[in-house]
Design an enzyme around this catalytic site. Structure first.
Site, mmCIF file in Angstrom:
data_model
loop_
_atom_site.group_PDB
_atom_site.id
_atom_site.type_symbol
_atom_site.label_atom_id
_atom_site.label_comp_id
_atom_site.label_asym_id
_atom_site.label_seq_id
_atom_site.Cartn_x
_atom_site.Cartn_y
_atom_site.Cartn_z
ATOM 1 N N LYS A 173 0.854 -1.183 0.000
ATOM 2 C CA LYS A 173 0.000 0.000 0.000
ATOM 3 C C LYS A 173 0.893 1.238 0.000
ATOM 4 O O LYS A 173 1.598 1.507 0.968
ATOM 5 C CB LYS A 173 -0.907 0.050 1.226
ATOM 6 C CG LYS A 173 -1.889 1.229 1.147
ATOM 7 C CD LYS A 173 -2.193 1.817 2.499
ATOM 8 C CE LYS A 173 -2.981 3.119 2.336
ATOM 9 N NZ LYS A 173 -2.164 4.208 1.729
ATOM 10 N N GLU A 248 10.030 1.058 10.755
ATOM 11 C CA GLU A 248 10.962 2.183 10.738
ATOM 12 C C GLU A 248 10.122 3.412 10.994
ATOM 13 O O GLU A 248 9.354 3.857 10.142
ATOM 14 C CB GLU A 248 11.677 2.249 9.392
ATOM 15 C CG GLU A 248 12.876 3.176 9.405
ATOM 16 C CD GLU A 248 12.589 4.503 8.752
ATOM 17 O OE1 GLU A 248 12.408 5.501 9.497
ATOM 18 O OE2 GLU A 248 12.528 4.564 7.515
ATOM 19 N N CYS A 282 13.080 11.141 7.801
ATOM 20 C CA CYS A 282 13.045 10.600 9.166
ATOM 21 C C CYS A 282 14.389 10.683 9.866
ATOM 22 O O CYS A 282 14.452 10.647 11.097
ATOM 23 C CB CYS A 282 12.551 9.152 9.144
ATOM 24 S SG CYS A 282 13.491 8.108 8.012
ATOM 25 N N GLU A 379 8.959 16.157 16.521
ATOM 26 C CA GLU A 379 9.595 16.152 15.209
ATOM 27 C C GLU A 379 8.874 17.128 14.268
ATOM 28 O O GLU A 379 7.673 17.017 14.044
ATOM 29 C CB GLU A 379 9.540 14.725 14.638
ATOM 30 C CG GLU A 379 10.238 14.545 13.308
ATOM 31 C CD GLU A 379 10.121 13.123 12.788
ATOM 32 O OE1 GLU A 379 10.918 12.758 11.906
ATOM 33 O OE2 GLU A 379 9.220 12.375 13.242
#
Length: 475
Positions: A173, A248, A282, A379
């Site tokens: 996906k 992750e 990231c 973040e």
């Protein structure tokens, strides 16, 4: 404009409901494509196809699976430009960066094509003369993979490469913002004549597709790249069938500049880490720690370099930083900067939305940032570098580790002893010592703490798709 479709059991498929949605270019707000919008039924059909294809695919020799991946690698290199353009048009990344992503993505296929032939077992010394003990590795089964928008091709190949190499089949996906990149990739899969059902693409409702991947017992493993909050939900839902997971997740990387560092080199590294992909990575710099004795000098160097960055449409060859991906991303950047300035941070450069059309924000440097500000723990995922002053090595290690995340960390120093000490004390899965771009296909990629589970890349990547079986043979 051609409708982008799903790829299920070797066939291009409309959504069963006929529903579609639009993908917009964040640099121009213009429509890139209409895309089929699938849901539970399409996902269930894709899982069925992957399940049917699993045993025949797993039964192929490693060399046979390797040939498919090598052919796909070669085709990706040949089609690099079209793949790169699809990335830039959908999420705004500068075309030069997009080309680099495609090259790295292809390398993950080539690396795993070779790793397919390196899945080794063991022969163990037996405790009885009439026994023989062996350990073998076998593919875990059909895999459900959920891919993010910020690296829509390289994150895809980091999952499909080791999965297929190990002998697994897969249902993928892609992110709703970047489905066209995945569709273009699957067009290449069709060209290499991969057996039907081995790789399937389902686009549409994140909740419906994700729930089916998690609840369907035929899926034996979930692999996900994305936010920690979503990752936690996937881990929780995977527990019902005790599915293997690799995650992750989020990062909040510290970037430390010690007083003995080469300041020009450190500033260049900070710009690469922070402003690549508009800070939407990231592993990018999120907290910039600079030793007090060199802080003023380093800030001057960094600000001059940042002011020279060319911001614009990613399709322009001169562009060095493109737009943010959507309105929510832009709003978060504005919120973090506003909060920091209200609490005493100094704005050295940037700090406002660009005047040009599209979701552009000026590359921004904040100084005198402290732990009371939202940006310290949340973040940002945008082009903002907050600078913190520190005095001692011990102090900055404590500050760098003061987060729930543990994906990547960076520091610059010329002191060999310090490079060893700090590397070992930082609680992160990836450490760049005088290196702002540590990612490479032959090394494991993944995080500590709430930044994830498992690893992608290196020989460790294939292991995530294998089960270990012990054989005790008595004769």
């Amino acid at each position: 404009m051609v409708l982008k479709k799903m790829f299920i059991n070797g066939e291009w498929t409309d959504s069963y409901s006929g529903k579609t949605y639009q993908v917009l270019n964040p640099a121009t707000n213009e429509k890139v494509a209409d895309v089929a919008y699938g849901s539970t039924e399409e996902t269930r059909e894709a899982i069925k196809a992957a399940s049917t294809a699993f045993n025949p695919w797993a039964s192929l020799t490693a060399k046979e699976r390797s040939v498919y991946l090598t052919n796909l690698y070669e085709l990706m290199i040949k089609e690099k430009e079209s793949l790169a353009e699809s990335i830039t048009l959908e999420m705004g990344k500068p075309i030069k960066e997009a080309r680099g992503e495609v090259e790295l993505a292809a390398e993950y296929l080539l690396w795993n094509a070779e790793e397919a032939k390196r899945v080794y077992g063991e022969s163990l010394p037996a405790s009885h003369a009439s026994k023989r003990l062996q350990v073998i590795k076998q593919p875990i089964g059909p895999v459900g993979a959920i891919v993010p928008w910020n690296f829509p091709i390289s994150m895809l190949t980091r999952k499909i490469g080791p999965a297929l190499a190990a002998g697994c089949t897969i249902v993928i996906k892609p992110a709703s913002k970047t489905p066209g990149s995945a569709v273009r990739f699957f067009e290449l899969i069709e060209q290499i004549n991969l057996p039907k059902g081995v790789a399937n693409l389902v686009i549409g409702s994140a909740n419906s597709i994700g729930d089916e991947l998690l609840s369907n017992p035929a899926i034996k493993k979930i692999t996900f790249t994305g936010s920690t909050s979503i990752g936690k939900k996937l881990i929780s839902k995977s527990s019902e069938h005790v599915k293997k997971v690799s995650m992750e997740l989020g990062g909040h990387a510290p970037f430390i500049v010690f007083e003995d560092a080469d300041l020009e080199e450190a500033a260049d590294g900070a710009i690469i880490s922070k402003f690549r992909n508009s800070g939407q990575t990231c592993i990018c710099l999120n907290r910039l720690f600079v030793q007090t004795s060199v802080k003023e000098k380093f800030e001057s160097i960094l600000v001059d370099k940042v002011k020279s960055l060319v911001v614009g449409n990613g399709m322009d060859e001169n562009t060095e930083m493109g737009p943010l991906v959507d309105d929510a991303a832009l709003e978060k950047v504005e919120s973090h900067i506003k909060d920091a300035v209200q609490k005493g941070a100094a704005l050295l450069t940037g700090g406002k939305v660009c005047e040009q059309k599209g979701l552009f924000y000026e590359p921004t440097i904040l100084s005198n940032v402290n732990s009371d500000m939202d940006i310290t723990y949340d973040e940002t995922f945008g082009p903002v570098a907050p600078i913190y002053a520190f005095e001692t090595e011990e102090e900055v290690i404590l500050a760098a580790n003061d987060t729930e995340y543990g994906l990547a960390a960076y520091f610059y120093t010329k002191d060999l002893g310090r490079s060893i000490r700090v590397s070992e004390q930082l609680e992160y899965g990836i450490i760049g010592v005088n290196d702002a771009v540590p990612t490479t296909v032959q090394a494991p990629f993944g995080g500590w703490k709430q930044s994830g589970l498992g690893r992608e890349g290196g020989h460790q990547g294939v292991e995530e798709y294998l089960e270990t079986k012990f054989l005790s043979i008595k004769y």
